[in-house]
Design a protein around this motif. Structure first.
Motif, mmCIF file in Angstrom:
data_model
loop_
_atom_site.group_PDB
_atom_site.id
_atom_site.type_symbol
_atom_site.label_atom_id
_atom_site.label_comp_id
_atom_site.label_asym_id
_atom_site.label_seq_id
_atom_site.Cartn_x
_atom_site.Cartn_y
_atom_site.Cartn_z
ATOM 1 N N HIS A 197 38.083 60.202 54.478
ATOM 2 C CA HIS A 197 37.212 61.147 55.658
ATOM 3 C C HIS A 197 37.472 60.787 57.000
ATOM 4 O O HIS A 197 36.378 60.320 57.728
ATOM 5 N N ALA A 198 38.607 60.503 57.394
ATOM 6 C CA ALA A 198 38.762 60.118 58.795
ATOM 7 C C ALA A 198 39.049 61.289 59.894
ATOM 8 O O ALA A 198 39.233 60.807 61.078
ATOM 9 N N GLY A 199 38.756 62.290 59.434
ATOM 10 C CA GLY A 199 38.760 63.410 60.494
ATOM 11 C C GLY A 199 39.961 63.700 60.953
ATOM 12 O O GLY A 199 40.852 63.686 60.269
ATOM 13 N N VAL A 200 39.969 63.805 62.438
ATOM 14 C CA VAL A 200 41.169 64.076 63.125
ATOM 15 C C VAL A 200 42.240 62.940 62.822
ATOM 16 O O VAL A 200 43.505 63.260 62.842
ATOM 17 N N ALA A 201 41.707 61.843 62.785
ATOM 18 C CA ALA A 201 42.805 60.823 62.759
ATOM 19 C C ALA A 201 43.343 60.910 61.307
ATOM 20 O O ALA A 201 44.568 60.605 61.032
ATOM 21 N N GLY A 202 42.771 61.474 60.426
ATOM 22 C CA GLY A 202 43.306 61.412 58.864
ATOM 23 C C GLY A 202 44.222 62.431 58.793
ATOM 24 O O GLY A 202 45.233 62.643 57.804
ATOM 25 N N VAL A 203 44.318 63.381 59.925
ATOM 26 C CA VAL A 203 45.331 64.385 60.154
ATOM 27 C C VAL A 203 46.617 63.924 61.004
ATOM 28 O O VAL A 203 47.669 64.148 60.455
ATOM 29 N N ALA A 204 46.180 63.451 61.908
ATOM 30 C CA ALA A 204 47.315 62.687 63.009
ATOM 31 C C ALA A 204 48.133 61.644 62.274
ATOM 32 O O ALA A 204 49.305 61.621 62.641
ATOM 33 N N TYR A 205 47.918 60.682 61.823
ATOM 34 C CA TYR A 205 48.665 59.719 61.221
ATOM 35 C C TYR A 205 49.494 60.058 60.134
ATOM 36 O O TYR A 205 50.694 59.344 60.257
ATOM 37 N N PRO A 206 49.357 60.867 59.112
ATOM 38 C CA PRO A 206 50.153 61.142 58.380
ATOM 39 C C PRO A 206 51.449 61.878 59.050
ATOM 40 O O PRO A 206 52.469 62.023 58.701
ATOM 41 N N THR A 207 50.881 62.956 60.268
ATOM 42 C CA THR A 207 52.072 63.786 60.734
ATOM 43 C C THR A 207 52.856 62.602 61.535
ATOM 44 O O THR A 207 54.276 62.656 61.682
ATOM 45 N N LEU A 208 52.431 61.400 62.103
ATOM 46 C CA LEU A 208 53.054 60.397 62.644
ATOM 47 C C LEU A 208 54.172 59.904 61.664
ATOM 48 O O LEU A 208 55.343 59.387 62.023
ATOM 49 N N ALA A 209 53.491 59.488 60.450
ATOM 50 C CA ALA A 209 54.319 58.829 59.335
ATOM 51 C C ALA A 209 55.526 59.795 58.868
ATOM 52 O O ALA A 209 56.615 59.228 58.668
ATOM 53 N N ALA A 210 55.059 60.859 58.614
ATOM 54 C CA ALA A 210 56.105 62.090 58.237
ATOM 55 C C ALA A 210 57.256 62.224 59.202
ATOM 56 O O ALA A 210 58.487 62.267 58.720
ATOM 57 N N ARG A 211 57.086 62.355 60.533
ATOM 58 C CA ARG A 211 57.941 62.415 61.484
ATOM 59 C C ARG A 211 58.818 61.298 61.747
ATOM 60 O O ARG A 211 60.158 61.223 61.857
ATOM 61 N N THR A 212 58.269 59.928 61.494
ATOM 62 C CA THR A 212 58.934 58.710 61.610
ATOM 63 C C THR A 212 60.007 58.709 60.491
ATOM 64 O O THR A 212 61.148 58.265 60.563
ATOM 65 N N PHE A 213 59.541 59.117 59.207
ATOM 66 C CA PHE A 213 60.497 58.995 58.097
ATOM 67 C C PHE A 213 61.464 59.961 58.440
ATOM 68 O O PHE A 213 62.856 59.666 58.155
ATOM 69 N N SER A 214 61.656 61.196 58.900
ATOM 70 C CA SER A 214 62.544 62.312 59.131
ATOM 71 C C SER A 214 63.385 61.624 60.215
ATOM 72 O O SER A 214 64.637 61.739 60.069
ATOM 73 N N ALA A 215 63.027 60.970 61.274
ATOM 74 C CA ALA A 215 63.669 60.348 62.178
ATOM 75 C C ALA A 215 64.765 59.433 61.667
ATOM 76 O O ALA A 215 65.864 59.216 61.875
ATOM 77 N N ILE A 216 64.149 58.424 60.950
ATOM 78 C CA ILE A 216 64.990 57.289 60.334
ATOM 79 C C ILE A 216 65.951 57.849 59.320
ATOM 80 O O ILE A 216 67.205 57.573 59.266
#
Length: 457
Positions: A197-216
């Protein structure tokens, strides 16, 4: 099927760089990658809605802002793809490696600068753009932008690596990486919203994790010695002005074109807002279906860059023309079939929306208008210019796009939508007129043969 896609113009077998199997290997993963990204976007929007109205509004507004940066990274990657493809066509492996490495270096530097700007001046920037929104929406915007800004370098690095893979006809790699990344994003959003139930942060951090994985993942692949083109540390940590100029010579006009298009889209949103709730709702839903119908153009564009770029790099303009015709036949065939399927599915899609009959009927009309012209006009107006850019003819496409976007899409939207009281139907017709004008100018340029006289490298 082969008869349908084989052009009348022929070249000797020895000069055919891409078989039908090669083209399928290039195009099919690109199509499914774009389809996957779009479906995940729909799933994300659905889950974000459970975080509350302020979260939905904040994510939506910041994504509009982030789109500007995404277009910059995409334009830069497109410039790199053209240069790499041409060096592959010339069989100059060392220069292809250098151009790919320089693309990675410059993309990373640009993304770090944009990240710093977004982190330092996030509130003033958001206040300038969306200053009239409510306080809780603005707070959601700030939180989402601060977290998503950290993902800009990863996004830029991924785009650079994806451009390299597509230039090598390794589109399966980008499909696999994209699939894994989107799974991370969707699962992360579900955990962030429904469990934490993290609200906006609960959406933003998965995006950061997904993009980081893609880049690596994409970078690891591009460092592999078995790849046709690869990164080298010595080429990444040096500044080659000549090579960067070749990349930017393609990237800058493309970026200007896309940037203006985004500004016009914002202006058109203001126009659409004048037409009342029914038309605004219908236009918003229709646009989501339009994006599904437009998948063919998004998938075929990189294929033109790879194929035509390699032919022009080999200084075989006849082969470039042969494949331009062949790829256009493929694009038209898939485009017609796909647009018919999407229109046929529209009534089924509309059953998921609890809307008034007037909205539903208007959505069907808008999708019909879009899909008829998208099927026939857009392959020439939006996809074919990618082949000309791959040959080095970038300014012509930019000037045509600027003229057509302003004179047709914007001006005619005012004339048809407001003055002639056609509302969103007028805006849709103006968009189709834009495609028609671009198609005429693109075909004239193609017939003249001038697009084959440019050089990037």
């Amino acid at each position: 099927m082969n008869r349908l896609i084989e052009p009348k113009m022929q070249i000797p077998e020895a000069r055919r760089r891409f078989s039908n199997a090669d083209i399928r290997k290039l195009v099919v993963p690109l199509f499914f990658e774009q389809l996957l990204v779009m479906l995940v976007g729909i799933a994300d929007t659905f889950m974000v809605s459970y975080a509350g109205d302020a979260a939905v509004s904040g994510v939506s507004l910041v994504n509009m802002f982030n789109t500007i940066f995404i277009y910059l990274f995409t334009a830069l990657a497109s410039g790199g793809a053209v240069v790499v493809s041409q060096y592959i066509g010339r069989r100059e492996r060392a220069l292809a490696d250098l151009s790919g490495s320089q693309l990675l270096m410059f993309s990373t530097l640009l993304s770090v600068v944009l990240t710093a700007v977004s982190l330092i001046w996030n509130r003033p920037l958001l206040g300038l753009l969306f200053g009239s929104v409510e306080a809780d929406v603005m707070e959601a915007c700030v939180v989402y932008l601060r977290i998503s800004a950290y993902s800009f370098p990863a996004l830029a690095v991924y785009n650079a690596g994806a451009a390299l893979c597509r230039s090598m006809n390794e589109t399966k790699i980008t499909l696999y990486v994209s699939a894994a990344s989107n799974v991370i994003n969707v699962v992360g959003n579900a955990i962030g919203i429904f469990v934490l139930h993290a609200g906006v942060a609960g959406v933003a951090y998965p995006t950061l994790a997904a993009r980081t994985f893609s880049a690596i993942a994409i970078t690891v692949f591009c460092f592999r010695g078995r790849s046709a083109v690869r990164y080298h540390m010595r080429d990444i940590f040096r500044w080659e002005g000549g090579m960067l100029w070749r990349i930017l010579k393609v990237a800058v006009p493309n970026g200007v074109e896309n940037g203006l298009f985004q500004l016009i889209k914002v202006a058109l949103s203001s126009i659409t807002a004048l037409f009342g709730t029914v038309q605004i709702a219908a236009n918003g839903i229709a646009q989501s279906i339009w994006s599904l119908a437009a998948l063919v153009g998004a998938a075929m564009g990189p294929a033109f860059v790879t194929v035509i770029g390699q032919c022009m790099g080999a200084e075989d303009s006849e082969a470039a023309e042969y494949y331009m015709q062949k790829l256009m036949r493929v694009t038209l065939l898939i485009s017609v079939v796909w647009n018919v399927l999407v229109f046929a599915a529209t009534p089924l899609i509309m059953q998921f929306y609890p809307l008034d009959e007037a909205v539903t009927q208007l959505v069907v009309v808008l999708v019909l208008i879009h899909n008829v012209f998208n099927a026939v006009f857009y392959p020439f107006s939006g996809v074919m210019p990618n082949g000309m850019r791959a040959a080095g003819d970038v300014r012509y496409a930019m000037f045509v796009s600027i003229f057509s976007t302003v004179a047709c899409r914007l001006v005619l939207s005012v004339v048809l939508g407001i003055w002639m009281n056609l509302g969103v139907i007028g805006v849709a017709l103006a968009m189709c007129c834009d495609w028609g004008v671009r198609m005429v100018f693109t075909l004239l340029r193609y017939k003249s043969g001038k697009w084959k006289r440019f050089r990037v490298i």
